[in-house]
Design a protein around this motif. Structure first.
Motif, PDB file in Angstrom:
ATOM      1  N   MET A   1      23.055  43.457  42.085  1.00  0.00           N
ATOM      2  CA  MET A   1      24.097  42.443  42.291  1.00  0.00           C
ATOM      3  C   MET A   1      23.740  41.584  43.494  1.00  0.00           C
ATOM      4  N   PRO A   4      27.787  37.471  47.375  1.00  0.00           N
ATOM      5  CA  PRO A   4      28.628  36.348  46.949  1.00  0.00           C
ATOM      6  C   PRO A   4      28.168  35.052  47.604  1.00  0.00           C
ATOM      7  N   LEU A  37      35.842  49.391  42.108  1.00  0.00           N
ATOM      8  CA  LEU A  37      35.340  48.097  42.584  1.00  0.00           C
ATOM      9  C   LEU A  37      33.834  48.143  42.786  1.00  0.00           C
ATOM     10  N   SER A  40      31.562  46.742  40.174  1.00  0.00           N
ATOM     11  CA  SER A  40      31.595  45.316  39.873  1.00  0.00           C
ATOM     12  C   SER A  40      31.066  44.410  40.969  1.00  0.00           C
ATOM     13  N   TYR A  41      31.070  44.883  42.208  1.00  0.00           N
ATOM     14  CA  TYR A  41      30.811  43.965  43.308  1.00  0.00           C
ATOM     15  C   TYR A  41      29.653  44.415  44.183  1.00  0.00           C
ATOM     16  N   TRP A  42      29.017  43.401  44.777  1.00  0.00           N
ATOM     17  CA  TRP A  42      27.855  43.593  45.641  1.00  0.00           C
ATOM     18  C   TRP A  42      28.220  44.434  46.863  1.00  0.00           C
ATOM     19  N   ARG A  43      27.344  45.363  47.205  1.00  0.00           N
ATOM     20  CA  ARG A  43      27.592  46.239  48.358  1.00  0.00           C
ATOM     21  C   ARG A  43      26.687  45.836  49.519  1.00  0.00           C
ATOM     22  N   THR A 215      35.874  43.891  51.496  1.00  0.00           N
ATOM     23  CA  THR A 215      35.212  42.726  50.908  1.00  0.00           C
ATOM     24  C   THR A 215      35.377  42.691  49.395  1.00  0.00           C
ATOM     25  N   ALA A 216      35.307  43.854  48.747  1.00  0.00           N
ATOM     26  CA  ALA A 216      35.425  43.880  47.292  1.00  0.00           C
ATOM     27  C   ALA A 216      36.849  43.554  46.841  1.00  0.00           C
ATOM     28  N   GLN A 219      37.180  39.841  46.773  1.00  0.00           N
ATOM     29  CA  GLN A 219      36.544  39.279  45.591  1.00  0.00           C
ATOM     30  C   GLN A 219      37.383  39.537  44.332  1.00  0.00           C
ATOM     31  N   PHE A 220      37.903  40.753  44.208  1.00  0.00           N
ATOM     32  CA  PHE A 220      38.756  41.098  43.077  1.00  0.00           C
ATOM     33  C   PHE A 220      40.013  40.227  43.059  1.00  0.00           C
ATOM     34  N   GLU A 223      39.044  36.787  41.773  1.00  0.00           N
ATOM     35  CA  GLU A 223      38.572  36.730  40.389  1.00  0.00           C
ATOM     36  C   GLU A 223      39.619  37.177  39.381  1.00  0.00           C
TER      37      GLU A 223
END
Length: 267
Positions: A1, A4, A37, A40-43, A215-216, A219-220, A223
């Protein structure tokens, strides 16, 4: 991933470094939420941002969008960045600084605040380098208390400095997205203020997952779980977190969305 493209409390301009994220048998619903999360999201790894620049960035982001605050930050750094940002801003003309950051909301207030913060950092810590050492090496509660004692620094700003500059575990900054979603999902009481949400999340989420959780969740929130039109409103299967959410204040049958604190089930 990939990281962002938008600034997420530090974002791509923060020098984010990818990090492994391990889901595990969650001990709480909040941990299960953060683990989901993680699918789905960049770590990223947290810490390493210059502490005073992080403080400046977060003050600029107050009451405005990342889209507006990021250019203001970039313009400020182009004009005042150098060997010691605190020294430069402490000596800055307030009106010239206001013009430089005019893309950010409340720029007249923020320019005065930034000059005052720079002056305090210069006097109390000897400049940006000393402030870096203080944020990274002192007891986290001591750092948080010192930050909260600064004019214009609230809990979210203090926690972002602890997380993004200090790399401290167990810090879950609460912005408007986190505040809304934690209460909507049922991870915190519906009427909880920002500090009560922070306390609930930091209690229920393992320390090494708090930074990513912050951070996630942002983003959630952008989105899927927006303030007025959460994805579940039209399609119960549209949200990847649906089975973990109590939908406090969201009523798909009527299309109504209210703040969780105003939901009948909250009273």
């Amino acid at each position: 991933m990939d990281e962002p493209s938008e600034n997420i409390s530090g974002g791509d301009a923060g020098g984010g470094v990818p990090a492994d994220f391990e889901s595990s048998d969650p001990g709480t619903r909040a941990e299960a939420f953060v683990d989901r999360l993680g699918d789905s999201y960049w770590r990223k790894a947290y810490g390493g941002q210059p502490a005073f620049e992080c403080l400046v960035r977060t003050v600029l982001s107050q009451n405005t969008s990342d889209k507006a605050s990021q250019p203001a930050h970039d313009a400020l750094m182009a004009r005042y960045g150098g060997d010691d940002l605190a020294e430069s801003l402490a000596a800055a003309d307030v009106d010239a600084l206001a013009e430089t950051i005019s893309g950010a909301g409340l720029y007249n207030v923020k320019s005065k605040r930034l000059v005052a913060l720079a002056d305090r950092v210069r006097e109390a810590y000897g400049g940006a380098a000393g402030f870096d050492d203080f944020v990274r090496e002192s007891d986290p509660q001591v750092v948080r208390d010192a930050l909260l004692d600064m004019d214009g620094v609230g809990p979210k700003t203090a926690d972002c400095v602890l997380l993004f500059a200090g790399g401290r575990g167990g810090v879950f900054p609460v912005d408007t997205h986190v505040h809304r979603i934690a209460r909507r999902v049922g991870l915190a009481p519906a009427d909880a203020d920002h500090e009560a949400v922070r306390e609930a999340l930091e209690r229920e989420v393992p320390a090494d997952k708090c930074g990513f959780g912050h951070t996630a969740t942002i983003q959630f929130g952008r989105e899927y779980c927006t303030a007025r039109s959460p994805a579940c409103l039209d399609d119960p299967d549209a949200c990847p977190m649906g089975d973990l959410c109590e939908q406090v204040g969201v009523y798909p049958e009527t299309g109504e969305v209210v703040d969780p604190s105003d939901a009948p089930e909250a009273h």
